[in-house]
Design a protein around this motif. Structure first.
Motif, PDB file in Angstrom:
ATOM      1  N   MET B  25      -4.724   3.356  -8.831  1.00 31.55           N
ATOM      2  CA  MET B  25      -3.621   3.038  -7.919  1.00 31.55           C
ATOM      3  C   MET B  25      -2.276   3.099  -8.647  1.00 31.55           C
ATOM      4  N   THR B  29       0.849   5.537  -7.671  1.00 30.71           N
ATOM      5  CA  THR B  29       2.182   5.108  -7.235  1.00 30.71           C
ATOM      6  C   THR B  29       3.246   5.588  -8.223  1.00 30.71           C
ATOM      7  N   GLY B  32       4.006   8.985  -7.354  1.00 31.91           N
ATOM      8  CA  GLY B  32       4.470   9.172  -5.977  1.00 31.91           C
ATOM      9  C   GLY B  32       3.475   9.898  -5.079  1.00 31.91           C
ATOM     10  N   ILE B  33       2.186   9.649  -5.273  1.00 35.15           N
ATOM     11  CA  ILE B  33       1.165  10.284  -4.425  1.00 35.15           C
ATOM     12  C   ILE B  33       1.222   9.677  -3.019  1.00 35.15           C
ATOM     13  N   ASP B  34       1.451  10.534  -2.013  1.00 38.35           N
ATOM     14  CA  ASP B  34       1.415  10.061  -0.627  1.00 38.35           C
ATOM     15  C   ASP B  34      -0.018   9.680  -0.293  1.00 38.35           C
ATOM     16  N   GLY B  35      -0.166   8.654   0.483  1.00 37.91           N
ATOM     17  CA  GLY B  35      -1.523   8.306   0.896  1.00 37.91           C
ATOM     18  C   GLY B  35      -2.077   7.101   0.153  1.00 37.91           C
ATOM     19  N   ILE B  36      -1.376   6.660  -0.889  1.00 38.29           N
ATOM     20  CA  ILE B  36      -1.714   5.388  -1.545  1.00 38.29           C
ATOM     21  C   ILE B  36      -0.521   4.469  -1.312  1.00 38.29           C
ATOM     22  N   LEU B  37      -0.728   3.429  -0.510  1.00 42.10           N
ATOM     23  CA  LEU B  37       0.385   2.557  -0.140  1.00 42.10           C
ATOM     24  C   LEU B  37       0.521   1.398  -1.129  1.00 42.10           C
ATOM     25  N   ALA B  38      -0.588   0.744  -1.439  1.00 34.85           N
ATOM     26  CA  ALA B  38      -0.609  -0.347  -2.410  1.00 34.85           C
ATOM     27  C   ALA B  38       0.424  -1.430  -2.099  1.00 34.85           C
ATOM     28  N   GLU B  39       0.374  -1.939  -0.879  1.00 31.48           N
ATOM     29  CA  GLU B  39       1.366  -2.932  -0.451  1.00 31.48           C
ATOM     30  C   GLU B  39       1.387  -4.173  -1.324  1.00 31.48           C
ATOM     31  N   VAL B 107      -2.970   1.908   6.920  1.00 32.10           N
ATOM     32  CA  VAL B 107      -2.685   0.729   7.756  1.00 32.10           C
ATOM     33  C   VAL B 107      -2.997   1.063   9.211  1.00 32.10           C
TER      34      VAL B 107
END
Lengths: 402, 107
Positions: B25, B29, B32-39, B107
């Motif tokens: 993860m 991040t 900047g990989i789209d599709g990993i949000l890691a809120e 999400v």
């Protein structure tokens, strides 16, 4: 051995009171001063260490063995002073005690639990927007940021309808009490008796409706996870930290989107940005501005030596705008990659209700952006002063329906 | 340093270098990989860094903990037998070449 924070320790001393009205009204110039003075500073006014850069705030949050919570996460040191209320079993606790209680609340507020309340929260957001479109001009704090969480969260907890007017004042006391013994704290505690009595009563099992978050916490007693005396105190945590925080989070998001119409337009063009728009508002405004920790041993932090039993004040809001960590930290950008911001904290004490907050924020901003073309601020926003929370008291707006 | 590959739902892939001791993860991040949000920023709370581990790699990862197991039930996209949270995958040298498939939503 040098005195705490003495010149010999190499830690810069600052004559800043982060809890005076001038600071609270506009914290940003002082935040910059705190960050630029050094990785660790000493605040003479309250005799505490402070960290305002992202790296050190993150480091302190993620070393709970050295920087403990059981001696209080406000200025008051529970080892030296009697807490104003029985300490929280989760916020003001360290492992291993914390691990057990934390697991209970994590379970009650898990991603799976959120799936179950999502439709209900979204429907209530639509209803709120219906009412606001009808009004056209309103106070975005009372009529939106407060009204929406009040319409869902007490029900989700399973509270009785009577007495809910105590909820926001109680939370305001809790967050003022983390501050120093200034007027905000003293007055809050002096007036707290009726709110405390209400909250203590509602935390009892027989007063919580079946199926709600409160009843789910008490059900953990039957599982053997917690004792019957612990359950009410864990319900209290939700009453303390579950409402006023989301009021300020939603208020922050609406205030941002009203101030920055280009971001509002971006959101209207792509409603999937709603959750990010809320998250960025939490970074940008940091509804919870500060928390303290207490050192359990002498420690060196970024070259500064801090003795045992010292209070360390973490400026979460300053870390969330630290240019060492964030590009253009002072712009509100709803497409920003916000992962890692400390608006909800970080580490073992990171906000256990963060998923509730995000869900409320996402469904509310989605409903607003779908139905409303324009939000205009029509009067001077008024600030609500609290030692820990940052938010508005009123925000007069006029909206144009889409 | 070990490299890992993320494959997006549309089939496009991103190969990234990780740095020592990083989780999949964190590497995603940082790049900047789209599709990993890691809120939640890697605190094992939110289930928004969900991935499907490539079949050839799944058995080589350490077992799922009870906490991760409970969180995966709450993931937005369908949970499959090879579902993991990428914040719980430490990219050790033995995982050089790891392939992770991204779900259609977080999400």
């Amino acid at each position: 051995m040098s005195a705490p924070g003495s010149a010999a320790s190499g830690v810069p001393h600052l004559d800043i009171d982060p809890f005076d009205m001038k600071f609270l009204a506009d914290p940003y110039p002082a935040h910059q001063q705190l960050r630029e003075a050094g990785p660790v500073v000493y605040l003479d006014k309250w005799k505490v260490y402070g960290v305002a850069r992202y790296a050190e705030v993150h480091a302190v949050l993620n070393d709970p063995v050295t920087f403990c919570s059981s001696r209080g996460v406000g200025l008051s040191d529970f080892k030296k002073e009697t807490p104003w209320r029985p300490p929280s079993l989760i916020l003001e606790a360290d492992p291993p005690a914390h691990t057990r209680t934390r697991a209970v609340l994590s379970k009650v507020l898990s991603p799976t639990a959120m799936k179950q309340v999502r439709d209900r929260f979204a429907a209530a957001a639509e209803e709120r927007v219906d009412a606001l479109i009808e009004k056209r001009s309103f106070d975005a704090i009372a009529d939106l940021a407060e009204a929406y969480p009040l319409s869902i969260f007490p029900d989700a907890l399973g509270l009785k309808p009577e007495g809910r007017e105590h909820l926001i004042p109680y939370a305001s006391v809790v967050f003022n009490a983390f501050g120093p013994p200034n007027q905000l704290r003293q007055e809050a505690i002096e007036r707290s008796a009726p709110h405390q009595a209400y909250v203590a009563e509602q935390c009892q099992r027989e007063n919580l409706a079946p199926g709600g978050f409160g009843a789910c916490i008490h059900a953990q007693v039957d599982e053997g996870a917690i004792t019957p005396t612990e359950a009410p105190l864990l319900v209290r945590s939700l009453l303390s930290a579950g409402l006023d925080t989301t009021v300020n989070g939603i208020g922050a998001a609406v205030y941002c989107l009203a101030r920055f119409p280009d971001q509002w337009q971006r959101l209207r063009d792509d409603l999937t940005l709603a959750r990010g728009a809320f998250e960025e508002a939490v970074r940008f405004e940091s509804p919870v501005q500060t928390f303290f920790r207490t050192t359990t041993r002498e420690v060196e932090l970024s070259g500064a030596r801090i003795g045992e039993g010292e209070k360390v004040l973490m400026f979460l809001a300053a870390a969330n705008r630290d240019p060492r960590r964030w590009d253009s930290p002072d712009s509100y950008d709803i497409t920003r990659r916000t992962s890692g911001h400390v608006g909800f904290g970080s580490g073992i004490h990171m906000c256990v209700g963060q998923l509730v907050a995000r869900l409320e924020g996402e469904v509310m901003l989605t409903a607003l952006a779908r139905r409303i073309a324009k939000i205009e601020i029509t009067g001077e926003p008024k600030r609500r002063f609290n030692n820990t929370l940052r938010g508005l008291d009123s925000l007069p707006v006029t909206i144009t329906a889409a | 340093m070990p490299a890992i590959t993320f494959i997006h739902p549309d089939g496009k892939s991103d190969r990234i270098e990780t740095s020592g001791g990083e989780s999949a993860m964190q590497a995603a991040t940082r790049h900047g990989i789209d599709g990993i949000l890691a809120e939640c920023g890697g605190n094992a709370m939110c289930a928004t860094c969900h991935v499907y581990v490539d079949e050839s790699w799944f058995a080589r990862l350490p077992a799922v903990t009870d906490d991760e197991d409970a969180l995966l039930d709450g993931a937005a996209a369908e949970r499959l037998p090879n579902s993991r949270l990428s914040c719980q995958i430490n990219v050790t040298p033995e995982l050089d070449g790891l392939v992770l498939h991204l779900p259609d939503r977080q999400v």
